[in-house]
Design a protein around this motif. Structure first.
Motif, PDB file in Angstrom:
ATOM      1  N   ILE A   1     -27.155  52.658   5.166  1.00 23.90           N
ATOM      2  CA  ILE A   1     -26.093  51.918   4.477  1.00 23.90           C
ATOM      3  C   ILE A   1     -26.610  51.334   3.165  1.00 23.90           C
ATOM      4  O   ILE A   1     -25.922  51.379   2.131  1.00 23.90           O
ATOM      5  CB  ILE A   1     -25.539  50.790   5.375  1.00 23.90           C
ATOM      6  N   THR A   2     -27.820  50.798   3.189  1.00 24.54           N
ATOM      7  CA  THR A   2     -28.417  50.242   1.966  1.00 24.54           C
ATOM      8  C   THR A   2     -28.546  51.313   0.893  1.00 24.54           C
ATOM      9  O   THR A   2     -28.194  51.110  -0.271  1.00 24.54           O
ATOM     10  CB  THR A   2     -29.805  49.640   2.274  1.00 24.54           C
ATOM     11  N   GLU A   3     -29.063  52.468   1.295  1.00 24.31           N
ATOM     12  CA  GLU A   3     -29.217  53.588   0.378  1.00 24.31           C
ATOM     13  C   GLU A   3     -27.868  54.033  -0.180  1.00 24.31           C
ATOM     14  O   GLU A   3     -27.736  54.347  -1.367  1.00 24.31           O
ATOM     15  CB  GLU A   3     -29.881  54.738   1.144  1.00 24.31           C
ATOM     16  N   ALA A   4     -26.845  54.038   0.681  1.00 26.05           N
ATOM     17  CA  ALA A   4     -25.511  54.455   0.264  1.00 26.05           C
ATOM     18  C   ALA A   4     -24.895  53.477  -0.741  1.00 26.05           C
ATOM     19  O   ALA A   4     -24.215  53.884  -1.691  1.00 26.05           O
ATOM     20  CB  ALA A   4     -24.605  54.594   1.486  1.00 26.05           C
ATOM     21  N   ILE A   5     -25.134  52.184  -0.533  1.00 22.39           N
ATOM     22  CA  ILE A   5     -24.601  51.179  -1.460  1.00 22.39           C
ATOM     23  C   ILE A   5     -25.247  51.329  -2.838  1.00 22.39           C
ATOM     24  O   ILE A   5     -24.559  51.280  -3.869  1.00 22.39           O
ATOM     25  CB  ILE A   5     -24.834  49.755  -0.906  1.00 22.39           C
TER      26      ILE A   5
ATOM     27  N   VAL B   1     -32.075  55.772  15.852  1.00 21.79           N
ATOM     28  CA  VAL B   1     -31.240  56.553  14.936  1.00 21.79           C
ATOM     29  C   VAL B   1     -30.093  55.699  14.399  1.00 21.79           C
ATOM     30  O   VAL B   1     -29.819  55.675  13.196  1.00 21.79           O
ATOM     31  CB  VAL B   1     -30.686  57.807  15.645  1.00 21.79           C
ATOM     32  N   SER B   2     -29.421  54.988  15.291  1.00 26.15           N
ATOM     33  CA  SER B   2     -28.302  54.130  14.893  1.00 26.15           C
ATOM     34  C   SER B   2     -28.748  53.026  13.944  1.00 26.15           C
ATOM     35  O   SER B   2     -28.074  52.728  12.950  1.00 26.15           O
ATOM     36  CB  SER B   2     -27.646  53.511  16.134  1.00 26.15           C
ATOM     37  N   ALA B   3     -29.909  52.435  14.240  1.00 24.51           N
ATOM     38  CA  ALA B   3     -30.424  51.367  13.392  1.00 24.51           C
ATOM     39  C   ALA B   3     -30.785  51.888  12.011  1.00 24.51           C
ATOM     40  O   ALA B   3     -30.573  51.210  10.996  1.00 24.51           O
ATOM     41  CB  ALA B   3     -31.649  50.726  14.048  1.00 24.51           C
ATOM     42  N   THR B   4     -31.322  53.104  11.961  1.00 24.57           N
ATOM     43  CA  THR B   4     -31.672  53.706  10.672  1.00 24.57           C
ATOM     44  C   THR B   4     -30.428  53.971   9.838  1.00 24.57           C
ATOM     45  O   THR B   4     -30.401  53.713   8.633  1.00 24.57           O
ATOM     46  CB  THR B   4     -32.446  55.023  10.888  1.00 24.57           C
TER      47      THR B   4
ATOM     48  N   ASN C   1     -25.898  62.360   4.115  1.00 24.18           N
ATOM     49  CA  ASN C   1     -27.271  62.840   4.204  1.00 24.18           C
ATOM     50  C   ASN C   1     -28.020  62.159   5.345  1.00 24.18           C
ATOM     51  O   ASN C   1     -28.649  62.821   6.179  1.00 24.18           O
ATOM     52  CB  ASN C   1     -27.995  62.588   2.877  1.00 24.18           C
ATOM     53  N   THR C   2     -27.943  60.836   5.406  1.00 24.06           N
ATOM     54  CA  THR C   2     -28.647  60.091   6.451  1.00 24.06           C
ATOM     55  C   THR C   2     -28.136  60.456   7.838  1.00 24.06           C
ATOM     56  O   THR C   2     -28.920  60.669   8.768  1.00 24.06           O
ATOM     57  CB  THR C   2     -28.487  58.573   6.231  1.00 24.06           C
ATOM     58  N   VAL C   3     -26.824  60.538   7.979  1.00 26.57           N
ATOM     59  CA  VAL C   3     -26.224  60.842   9.288  1.00 26.57           C
ATOM     60  C   VAL C   3     -26.630  62.232   9.759  1.00 26.57           C
ATOM     61  O   VAL C   3     -27.044  62.416  10.916  1.00 26.57           O
ATOM     62  CB  VAL C   3     -24.689  60.729   9.215  1.00 26.57           C
ATOM     63  N   PHE C   4     -26.537  63.221   8.875  1.00 23.99           N
ATOM     64  CA  PHE C   4     -26.871  64.591   9.281  1.00 23.99           C
ATOM     65  C   PHE C   4     -28.372  64.763   9.538  1.00 23.99           C
ATOM     66  O   PHE C   4     -28.767  65.488  10.445  1.00 23.99           O
ATOM     67  CB  PHE C   4     -26.397  65.584   8.229  1.00 23.99           C
TER      68      PHE C   4
END
Length: 208
Positions: free
Chosen positions: A183-187, A174-177, A143-146
């Protein structure tokens, strides 16, 4: 029995849709984190995808996307133009239909990616708890990447102007986000979805 099973599946889907809508209208659904809102609404999408498969997961993701489009239309902020075609693009007089793509496609892909990852890992005999946790991580990160990728491709200059950052620095943002909030959200999604999916799968197996 067939009719009863279909009714049960419809009720379960209705409950997940209701949860997605509930999260979308409360502060628990979107948590502001600078350049992007950290979301928890992806979790019922991921859990539904793991339990019901990619097609229903895609439907749940689509519902998530529609709530995002609606929220950004009725409660617009400075960058809502990337999620709603009814909000004028920053510096312009009208919105863009590409906002529909960013609202819907990444959210639909949450369900597709999560279900595919879970199915693949289970097929390779990985236990369902770990499989659902990894599915939660991958679905959330997708989701974040797209979303951020879509913003960069379709609204790069306008988004940079709205955020008051140089366009040539947008890729770094974008990369930092993605590597930070994403990554935090994904964990968090991995932990929650792994635990919830395990409990629901065990309950379903015992009931069967």
């Amino acid at each position: 029995m067939v009719r009863s099973k279909k009714t049960s599946e419809m009720v379960k889907m209705a409950l997940f849709i209701a949860l997605i809508i509930l999260l979308s209208v409360t502060p628990l659904g979107y948590i502001p984190l600078g350049a992007i809102n950290a979301t928890t609404i992806q979790m019922p999408v991921i859990i539904g995808a793991v339990l019901f498969g990619w097609k229903k997961g895609a439907v749940l993701g689509g519902v998530f996307g529609l709530t995002s489009l609606l929220k950004n239309t009725v409660q617009p902020n400075l960058t809502s133009f990337v999620f709603s075609p009814f909000v004028p693009v920053f510096g312009e007089e009208s919105g863009s239909l590409w906002a529909i793509v960013i609202s819907l496609f990444p959210r639909i892909m949450i369900g597709v990616v999560a279900a595919a990852v879970f199915s693949l890992l289970v097929k390779f005999k990985l236990n369902k708890t770990l499989s659902s946790a990894i599915a939660g991580f991958c679905g959330s990160l997708a989701n974040t990447v797209f979303v951020m990728g879509g913003i960069y491709v379709f609204f790069g200059e306008s988004y940079s102007a709205a955020k008051d950052i140089a366009y040539n620095a947008l890729m770094a943002t974008v990369s930092a986000t993605i590597t930070g909030a994403g990554i935090t959200e994904a964990i968090v999604s991995a932990v929650v979805c792994g635990a919830v999916c395990t409990a629901l799968i065990k309950y379903s197996e015992r009931k069967s």
